[in-house]
Design an enzyme around this catalytic site. Structure first.
Site, PDB file in Angstrom:
ATOM      1  N   GLY A 101       0.802  -1.213   0.000  1.00 58.94           N
ATOM      2  CA  GLY A 101       0.000   0.000   0.000  1.00 58.94           C
ATOM      3  C   GLY A 101       0.841   1.272   0.000  1.00 58.94           C
ATOM      4  O   GLY A 101       0.318   2.350  -0.184  1.00 58.94           O
ATOM      5  N   LYS A 102       2.148   1.124   0.252  1.00 59.67           N
ATOM      6  CA  LYS A 102       3.038   2.299   0.297  1.00 59.67           C
ATOM      7  C   LYS A 102       2.436   3.408   1.157  1.00 59.67           C
ATOM      8  O   LYS A 102       2.530   4.592   0.842  1.00 59.67           O
ATOM      9  CB  LYS A 102       3.367   2.775  -1.109  1.00 59.67           C
ATOM     10  CG  LYS A 102       4.031   1.666  -1.951  1.00 59.67           C
ATOM     11  CD  LYS A 102       4.418   2.130  -3.332  1.00 59.67           C
ATOM     12  CE  LYS A 102       5.154   1.044  -4.111  1.00 59.67           C
ATOM     13  NZ  LYS A 102       4.360  -0.197  -4.352  1.00 59.67           N
ATOM     14  N   ARG A 103       1.821   3.026   2.282  1.00 61.11           N
ATOM     15  CA  ARG A 103       1.182   3.998   3.147  1.00 61.11           C
ATOM     16  C   ARG A 103       2.209   4.914   3.783  1.00 61.11           C
ATOM     17  O   ARG A 103       3.379   4.525   3.957  1.00 61.11           O
ATOM     18  CB  ARG A 103       0.363   3.286   4.231  1.00 61.11           C
ATOM     19  CG  ARG A 103      -0.811   2.443   3.674  1.00 61.11           C
ATOM     20  CD  ARG A 103      -1.784   3.287   2.895  1.00 61.11           C
ATOM     21  NE  ARG A 103      -3.030   2.572   2.590  1.00 61.11           N
ATOM     22  CZ  ARG A 103      -3.411   2.182   1.360  1.00 61.11           C
ATOM     23  NH1 ARG A 103      -2.640   2.417   0.319  1.00 61.11           N
ATOM     24  NH2 ARG A 103      -4.574   1.569   1.188  1.00 61.11           N
TER      25      ARG A 103
ATOM     26  N   ASP B 105       2.325   5.462  -6.143  1.00 56.91           N
ATOM     27  CA  ASP B 105       2.806   4.287  -6.863  1.00 56.91           C
ATOM     28  C   ASP B 105       3.078   4.734  -8.285  1.00 56.91           C
ATOM     29  O   ASP B 105       3.072   5.929  -8.542  1.00 56.91           O
ATOM     30  CB  ASP B 105       1.799   3.128  -6.807  1.00 56.91           C
ATOM     31  CG  ASP B 105       2.527   1.791  -6.723  1.00 56.91           C
ATOM     32  OD1 ASP B 105       3.238   1.456  -7.690  1.00 56.91           O
ATOM     33  OD2 ASP B 105       2.414   1.104  -5.703  1.00 56.91           O
TER      34      ASP B 105
END
Lengths: 305, 305
Positions: A101-103, B105
């Site tokens: 999720g690359k939160r 992303d």
């Protein structure tokens, strides 16, 4: 500290399974097999049915799956249900799940993301751990305020965290490669990651705090491995994105541990590209997925262990 | 290009409403009024009921709300339903919604996030636009590959995008303030944002590509305004996080446009802190929320327009 340290668990599984393969669950609707889409009631149902089949097809050959949360969010609430069920299915098949999720956020907000994706102290009973995975990806732009809450949750639950360091895309250079006093931004981030992870090392020598390092920049990958000796690597960009076995070999230690490599399209849509399109075709797409995962596993293992 | 440019729409609303106020919808469960939690069937229901009441209480005084997606994800699938319904309710009350997810992303994955949160070409019919807001926040670490898909979606749907440039937390310096050839990483990111947004400027002179710049670093805020003359600012860190009116004044142009300021706890939990705790207390918490939003609005408008 919980009994399980994520890095130890990952290392154990890599050794036992002789696999460093992560399969990316990026279910683009337009590429799903007709068999799946025609029998599904909705796009989210199709995604879930596809993921279940893929998970079953690769379970023997992979150590983990990495669902890319964007593709589930795109389908709204129904998509997030499919995400939750896909995570559970993979865990039932004894695969680790890396929620991609690359939160990123700070303080209590970061803690809320950590609770959502790793569980732990801040996990609300009501959520039922819907989105709880074994590890998550996060973005370092906000500094340690944005990393610490994830580390705390991971440490409490046995989870793992992978911080973006050097990503596999062409324009990653625009920010990550800026020169800062004799090195690059991503090298400074690498130092921070190694340092942040230091208190969280397990018996394997690796920390539960890992790094995302793209397969498309082999020289940087080798240099980063030297700079981060205790940091497990998650290496995307393999296969369809151009990374080859020789490009990723430097990510591993002498025993083939310390890194896992992700392939998404190259495995889950294997029947749509050579050599699997001719051998299997859409009619035997499940076998193509298994064959691609098995091939990736043996190619990597033979070259690096 | 759609008829609506987000920056023009934001400018029009600021002028008409004489407000630069964004209310952050960060519904921490432990701080909700007992009236709400006691009558709710679940935490997610409580969050939705609270948000609806807050939105109604501030609708007259704010231009936008900014739900922090982490607090909804923390509650799992039910939380994401509450998020979707909160977004709709705010839009029905004629408020813009900035989905604060700091997503990031590349390529088709970024496009999936953009479709989820802004709609547009990649929006899957099945999602029903569940998470579709008017604008989103994103993180710049991956470079233009991670920004372009959001710009394309925003341009097609009339939406807006706010890129993190300089965040309000103490440790933001660890990466954002690294020195790169005479300036800082965040200043280089600022230049990129101004440049990426150039093709997307509206009649107001501002681009649909905005920047997140924290209120807690007033000098940097002024310098960034000079560096990004066509970029609307979203300024968090006001109120409870320490930012004051004089700290954020430099974000605005001479007519009080070009920026909006977010307060979360200072407004939505106003009855829990001075001066509203004594005047209202929990029994009249809705009035406290309205009073705090009204006060923030007039303080900002008088100082900057």
């Amino acid at each position: 500290m919980p009994e399980r340290n994520f890095a130890d668990e990952l290392t154990r599984r890599i050794r036992e399974r002789r696999s460093q393969v992560v399969v990316g669950l990026d279910p683009r609707l337009e590429r799903l097999p007709r068999e799946i889409t025609e029998s599904a009631d909705s796009p989210a149902d199709a995604v879930l049915a596809f993921n279940r089949a893929v998970i079953d097809a690769v379970a023997e050959h992979a150590v983990a799956v990495k669902p890319q949360i964007a593709f589930y969010e795109q389908l709204g609430c129904a998509g997030m249900h499919a995400y939750a069920k896909s995570v559970r299915h993979a865990q039932e098949r004894d695969l680790l799940v890396i929620g991609d999720g690359k939160r990123n956020d700070i303080a209590s907000t970061a803690a809320a993301y950590a609770a959502a994706h790793l569980g732990g102290p801040g996990d609300e009973a009501a959520a039922g751990g819907d989105f709880r995975a074994d590890a998550v990806t996060i973005n370092p732009y906000l500094g340690s305020d944005g990393v610490r809450p994830f580390l705390q949750a991971a440490s409490a639950t046995g989870g793992g965290v992978f911080v973006l360091v050097k990503t596999s895309n062409a324009s990653s250079a625009e920010v990550q490669d800026l020169e800062v006093g004799g090195c690059r931004v991503y090298e400074r981030v690498a130092e921070l990651v190694e340092q942040w992870g230091e208190p969280y090392r397990g018996e394997s020598g690796y920390s539960l705090l890992g790094a995302v390092v793209g397969a498309t920049f082999p020289r940087q990958l080798a240099a980063l491995r030297a700079r981060m000796p205790h940091t497990p690597f998650l290496v995307p960009g393999f296969g369809a994105q151009g990374g080859r076995v020789e490009d990723v070999a430097a990510a591993f230690d002498r025993e083939g541990c310390g890194a896992v490599v992700n392939s998404s399209r190259g495995v889950i849509f294997a029947w749509q590209r050579p050599p699997y399109d001719e051998e299997f075709g859409e009619g035997r797409w499940r076998e193509a997925v298994t064959a691609a995962a098995a091939r990736m596993r043996s190619d990597l293992w033979e070259a690096t262990s």
